[in-house]
Design a protein around this motif. Structure first.
Motif, short mmCIF file in Angstrom:
data_model
loop_
_atom_site.label_atom_id
_atom_site.label_comp_id
_atom_site.label_asym_id
_atom_site.label_seq_id
_atom_site.Cartn_x
_atom_site.Cartn_y
_atom_site.Cartn_z
N UNK A 170 0.83 -1.21 0.00
CA UNK A 170 0.00 0.00 0.00
C UNK A 170 0.86 1.25 0.00
N UNK A 171 2.00 1.18 0.67
CA UNK A 171 2.92 2.32 0.67
C UNK A 171 3.43 2.58 -0.75
N UNK A 172 3.75 1.52 -1.47
CA UNK A 172 4.25 1.67 -2.83
C UNK A 172 3.17 2.21 -3.76
N UNK A 173 1.93 1.80 -3.58
CA UNK A 173 0.83 2.34 -4.38
C UNK A 173 0.72 3.84 -4.16
N UNK A 183 6.69 4.72 -10.98
CA UNK A 183 5.90 3.51 -11.23
C UNK A 183 6.77 2.31 -11.59
N UNK A 184 7.74 2.51 -12.48
CA UNK A 184 8.59 1.39 -12.90
C UNK A 184 9.37 0.79 -11.74
N UNK A 185 10.03 1.66 -10.97
CA UNK A 185 10.83 1.17 -9.85
C UNK A 185 9.95 0.55 -8.77
N UNK A 186 8.82 1.17 -8.49
CA UNK A 186 7.93 0.64 -7.46
C UNK A 186 7.34 -0.72 -7.86
N UNK A 187 7.12 -0.90 -9.15
CA UNK A 187 6.62 -2.19 -9.62
C UNK A 187 7.63 -3.29 -9.34
N UNK A 188 8.90 -3.01 -9.58
CA UNK A 188 9.95 -4.00 -9.28
C UNK A 188 10.00 -4.28 -7.77
N UNK A 189 9.85 -3.24 -6.97
CA UNK A 189 9.86 -3.43 -5.52
C UNK A 189 8.66 -4.27 -5.07
N UNK A 190 7.53 -4.08 -5.74
CA UNK A 190 6.35 -4.90 -5.42
C UNK A 190 6.62 -6.38 -5.67
N UNK A 191 7.24 -6.67 -6.82
CA UNK A 191 7.56 -8.05 -7.15
C UNK A 191 8.58 -8.63 -6.16
N UNK A 192 9.55 -7.81 -5.79
CA UNK A 192 10.54 -8.27 -4.81
C UNK A 192 9.88 -8.59 -3.48
N UNK A 193 9.00 -7.70 -3.04
CA UNK A 193 8.30 -7.91 -1.78
C UNK A 193 7.43 -9.17 -1.84
N UNK A 194 6.78 -9.39 -2.99
CA UNK A 194 5.96 -10.58 -3.15
C UNK A 194 6.82 -11.85 -3.10
N UNK A 195 8.01 -11.80 -3.71
CA UNK A 195 8.92 -12.94 -3.63
C UNK A 195 9.26 -13.28 -2.18
N UNK A 196 9.49 -12.24 -1.39
CA UNK A 196 9.85 -12.46 0.02
C UNK A 196 8.65 -12.99 0.80
N UNK A 197 7.46 -12.47 0.50
CA UNK A 197 6.26 -12.98 1.15
C UNK A 197 6.07 -14.46 0.83
N UNK A 198 6.39 -14.87 -0.39
CA UNK A 198 6.28 -16.27 -0.78
C UNK A 198 7.31 -17.13 -0.06
N UNK A 199 8.47 -16.55 0.25
CA UNK A 199 9.46 -17.30 1.05
C UNK A 199 8.84 -17.69 2.39
#
Length: 231
Positions: A170-173, A183-199
């Motif tokens: 939500x902070x990134x949004x 938007x571009x950089x935040x999108x990559x951060x979103x994917x990175x955060x999702x990867x960590x959540x999946x860990x």
């Protein structure tokens, strides 16, 4: 020593080898995530590329475990808890391999992120990773020590990582709404955060398989989930 005792001792030795390989895999995966976050903070693309390359070591260990499990199943034909331990080793090695992949993906995206101006919000990734690695460390400890109570705590604690991920999402949004250039950089951060959540999810899988080894069934009830990003 009679033949039966020799067979039992040989099986135990092979099972110990599986546990050692899984321990090594887990340590490598945790180190990979730490390294991926470190290179993100330092904006070091060369070091990030080395983190990505290091994922091969985890893949090789998973392949070795798969071969060992097949041999144990074919030659020893384990039953009851012995069979559960062999089955769990295969599933847990698969979870750790996926964790290694997610850590590698974080490093890959950091390389792309380095082409954009630094975003202060990127520092939150380290907090997420620290929480995820703590979960993974506890899950591996529970497995190594056959500690079902600790495994149950890991399963419950994954909800805390979910909540952290949701807050960061939500902070990134908000960042993107306030400044479309991010938007571009935040999108990559979103994917990175999702990867960590999946860990965290895979650490929970390890915990559930530990419970299965000890008790012969899976934990009752649904996992607690606090990922609200789809709402």
């Amino acid at each position: 020593m009679n033949t039966h005792d020799h067979i039992l001792k040989s099986f135990d030795s092979e099972l110990d080898r599986l546990y050692d390989e899984i321990k090594q895999m887990g340590e490598l995966a945790m180190a990979q995530l730490n390294a991926a976050v470190d290179v993100l903070g330092r904006r070091d693309s060369n070091a990030a590329a080395r983190v990505v390359a290091n994922d091969d070591a985890i893949d090789a260990l998973e392949n070795s475990i798969s071969v060992d499990v097949l041999k144990l199943l074919a030659l020893r034909q384990p039953m009851a808890r012995d069979l559960r331990e062999v089955y769990a080793a295969l599933r847990i090695s698969s979870d750790i391999e996926r964790i290694g992949d997610y850590a590698s993906n974080v490093a890959k995206r950091s390389i792309v992120l380095n082409n954009s101006p630094a975003i202060p919000a990127a520092g939150r990734i380290a907090r997420l990773a620290k929480t995820a690695n703590a979960l993974l460390g506890d899950a591996l400890k529970a497995y190594a020590e056959s500690d079902a109570e600790l495994a149950a705590k890991v399963r419950d604690a994954d909800a805390d990582l979910d909540a952290m991920y949701t807050s960061f999402f939500r902070e990134l949004v908000t960042y993107m709404m306030e400044d479309p250039r991010t938007i571009g950089a935040c999108t990559h951060l979103m994917f990175m955060a999702k990867n960590i959540e999946r860990i965290g999810d895979h650490a929970t899988n390890i915990a559930e398989n530990t419970w299965f080894v000890v008790h012969g069934d899976m934990p009752e009830g649904e996992r607690k989930k606090e990922d609200r990003t789809s709402e």
